[in-house]
Design an enzyme around this catalytic site. Structure first.
Site, PDB file in Angstrom:
ATOM      1  N   LYS A 111       0.817  -1.210   0.000  1.00 37.72           N
ATOM      2  CA  LYS A 111       0.000   0.000   0.000  1.00 37.72           C
ATOM      3  C   LYS A 111       0.859   1.273   0.000  1.00 37.72           C
ATOM      4  O   LYS A 111       2.068   1.221   0.227  1.00 37.72           O
ATOM      5  CB  LYS A 111      -0.926  -0.003   1.225  1.00 37.72           C
ATOM      6  CG  LYS A 111      -1.968  -1.129   1.200  1.00 37.72           C
ATOM      7  CD  LYS A 111      -2.926  -0.955   0.049  1.00 37.72           C
ATOM      8  CE  LYS A 111      -4.183  -1.802   0.160  1.00 37.72           C
ATOM      9  NZ  LYS A 111      -3.979  -3.245   0.095  1.00 37.72           N
TER      10      LYS A 111
HETATM   11  C1  LIG Z   1     -10.168  -2.719  -1.959  1.00 35.47           C
HETATM   12  C2  LIG Z   1      -9.638  -3.434  -0.747  1.00 35.47           C
HETATM   13  N1  LIG Z   1     -10.454  -3.679   0.284  1.00 35.47           N
HETATM   14  C3  LIG Z   1     -10.030  -4.296   1.391  1.00 35.47           C
HETATM   15  C4  LIG Z   1      -8.733  -4.713   1.533  1.00 35.47           C
HETATM   16  C5  LIG Z   1      -8.335  -5.455   2.773  1.00 35.47           C
HETATM   17  O1  LIG Z   1      -7.272  -4.881   3.450  1.00 35.47           O
HETATM   18  P1  LIG Z   1      -6.319  -5.789   4.387  1.00 35.47           P
HETATM   19  O2  LIG Z   1      -5.543  -6.687   3.488  1.00 35.47           O
HETATM   20  O3  LIG Z   1      -5.473  -4.779   5.096  1.00 35.47           O
HETATM   21  O4  LIG Z   1      -7.199  -6.529   5.311  1.00 35.47           O
HETATM   22  C6  LIG Z   1      -7.823  -4.473   0.496  1.00 35.47           C
HETATM   23  C7  LIG Z   1      -6.422  -4.910   0.629  1.00 35.47           C
HETATM   24  O5  LIG Z   1      -5.758  -5.314  -0.252  1.00 35.47           O
HETATM   25  C8  LIG Z   1      -8.280  -3.835  -0.682  1.00 35.47           C
HETATM   26  O6  LIG Z   1      -7.455  -3.617  -1.725  1.00 35.47           O
END
Ligand SMILES: Cc1ncc(COP(=O)(O)O)c(C=O)c1O
Length: 371
Positions: free
Chosen positions: A181
């Site tokens: 990210k």
């Molecule tokens: C659009 C979207 N939503 C939710 C998430 C979930 O985040 P995390 O991996 O930190 O739980 C991501 C992560 O890649 C994402 O790209």
């Protein structure tokens, strides 16, 4: 000499992160310490949000935000099928139903008109996703008059037409800090909120349902362990200090890609910023020309040491969602066409123009010659 491999993503970390992590290690306060509120306040300030709650992942943040928005057993949430699977999974965590609606072919975000048509008397909330960092049309969703949770996991640094940053409109908006990210804490996330009561609820539920003024091991509601550690928050604070540079680096690489890939027949590039909306660059995803073999393109790039990934698949066509809800091809044609042709190319702030050029040359080689 063979060219160096080019990975899909590469975090930028330096001595500042090391110093801050060492400080926490030496302090002995590894969790529930001072770095958590410090990171939350600095993040909210940078974004222009009223307040923020640090959580253990974007997924955890989405789950808590949906609960705070009133999503519960038997309700529905209208959302995008073109997203990372977590944005739909969190709806199921509350035994609610994800109701998908098709996407806008230009921005690739949930289409407000399609979303409006999917609303029923069971709809408890809308969950638009700022996909690939491009701002979703929040003013249009707000006109529907329903609670909104924004999935801003990919959208740090994005801004709406009125100049406000994505995540600063007051709805719970969730950011993700996984290693690819814009800002990373390894794993982690942040929920920005306008309302003090919502922050209080999220802060309690991330910590097993304990109110901030309660004693250890006393709990007045159901909660989870969705805390972010002080070690992670220390990394986040150092990343926040360099965030403007990191974002500028991503914009530079995106500009270089746009120049290097222009003129490839049938290849669709990420939509340019329009109407005052500004993308927060997260990934560089192209749609291959119709009729090209994406797997062959992935292999072709890999042959040059270049990583790429089909990204993103349509959620409703994943085997779990097909089996659970009976989804079939043809339900969301725009999403399905985009998902079938999408390919993420290497993208990180320190990528050089030479590396971008290598990817562009390899991609041209891997695509069939237009006749
Ligand atoms: C659009 C979207 N939503 C939710 C998430 C979930 O985040 P995390 O991996 O930190 O739980 C991501 C992560 O890649 C994402 O790209």
């Amino acid at each position: 000499m063979a060219d160096e491999p080019i990975p899909l993503a590469r975090p930028v970390l330096g001595p500042e992160e090391e110093t801050r992590v060492l400080e926490v290690l030496r302090s002995g306060r590894l969790s529930l310490g001072p770095r958590v509120p410090e990171f939350e306040a600095a993040f909210a300030r940078w974004l222009g949000a009223a307040r923020a709650s640090a959580v253990s992942s974007g997924t955890a943040g989405l789950h808590l935000a949906l609960r705070a928005a009133g999503v519960s057993d038997g309700t529905e949430v209208v959302t995008s099928p073109f997203s990372f699977v977590a944005s739909a999974n969190v709806i199921l965590y509350e035994r609610a139903r994800p109701v998908f609606a098709d996407i806008d072919p230009r921005t690739l975000n949930l289409d407000p008109e399609a979303a409006a048509a999917a609303v029923t008397d069971r709809t408890a909330a809308l969950l638009p996703v700022h996909i690939f960092g491009y701002p979703a049309d929040l003013p249009a969703f707000e006109r529907l008059g329903l609670p909104i949770v924004e999935d801003a996991c990919e959208a740090l640094g994005a801004a709406h037409a009125d100049g406000s940053r994505v995540g600063a409109r007051g709805h719970p908006a969730v950011f993700g800090f996984y290693a690819n990210k814009q800002l990373t804490t390894g794993e982690g996330g942040m929920v920005t909120v306008g309302d003090a009561g919502v922050k209080e609820r999220i802060d309690s539920e991330r910590n097993q349902g304990r109110a901030h003024d309660m004693d250890w091991l006393d709990h007045d509601r159901l909660g989870f362990n969705y805390r972010l550690s002080d070690l992670a928050c220390a990394v986040g604070l150092a990343q926040l200090e360099r965030l403007d540079d990191l974002l500028a680096g991503r914009t530079r690489v995106a500009d270089a890609y746009r120049a290097a890939l222009s003129g490839i027949e049938g290849l669709d590039l990420p939509c340019p910023d329009t109407g005052g909306n500004r993308r927060g660059w997260f990934v560089f995803v192209v749609q291959l020309p119709r009729g090209s073999d994406r797997d062959a393109a992935v292999r072709g790039l890999a042959g040059h040491g270049i990583q790429s990934k089909p990204y993103l698949p349509a959620i409703h066509l994943m085997s779990f969602y097909r089996q659970r809800f009976g989804h079939r091809e043809g339900e969301f044609p725009v999403c399905e066409d985009i998902a079938a042709r999408s390919l993420a190319l290497p993208f990180f702030p320190t990528m050089t123009e030479l590396e971008v050029e290598r990817v562009a040359v390899a991609l041209r080689d891997a695509l069939p010659v237009a006749t």
